[in-house]
Design an enzyme around this catalytic site. Sequence first.
Site, PDB file in Angstrom:
ATOM      1  CB  CYS A 191      -0.893  -0.018   1.236  1.00 15.51           C
ATOM      2  SG  CYS A 191      -1.823   1.496   1.504  1.00 15.51           S
ATOM      3  NE  ARG A 192      -0.032   6.510  -3.847  1.00 16.75           N
ATOM      4  CZ  ARG A 192      -0.585   7.624  -3.358  1.00 16.75           C
ATOM      5  NH1 ARG A 192       0.153   8.512  -2.746  1.00 16.75           N
ATOM      6  NH2 ARG A 192      -1.870   7.849  -3.492  1.00 16.75           N
TER       7      ARG A 192
END
Length: 113
Positions: free
Chosen positions: A10-11
Amino acid sequence: MITIYHNPRCRKSREGLLLLENSGKTFEVIKYLDEPISEEKLKTIVKLLGLQPLELVRKNEAIWKSDYKGKDLTDSQIIKAMVTHPKLMERPIVVNGKQAVIGRPSENILNII
């Protein structure tokens, strides 16, 4: 001790981790997809966040839409769903003592470190 519940894919979670790394503070990383969170621990985290369990759910996840959306679920059932399917949890979650935040945006983390 600061703890980040982290999903490396997840960024936003990676941004939160970078913020903690740059803070110079000591912290623990829990990759919650690999190290499942117990029901009791998740209940504690939800309480520290000051949220209802449903507010922690990623409602656009396919598993939510197919198995849970539109059902009248209790808080306990929602917690169990997140324990069973940890990717349903918003991320990252950062806990520092008796405070916790969802690191979306990552600047939220600055409020508790």
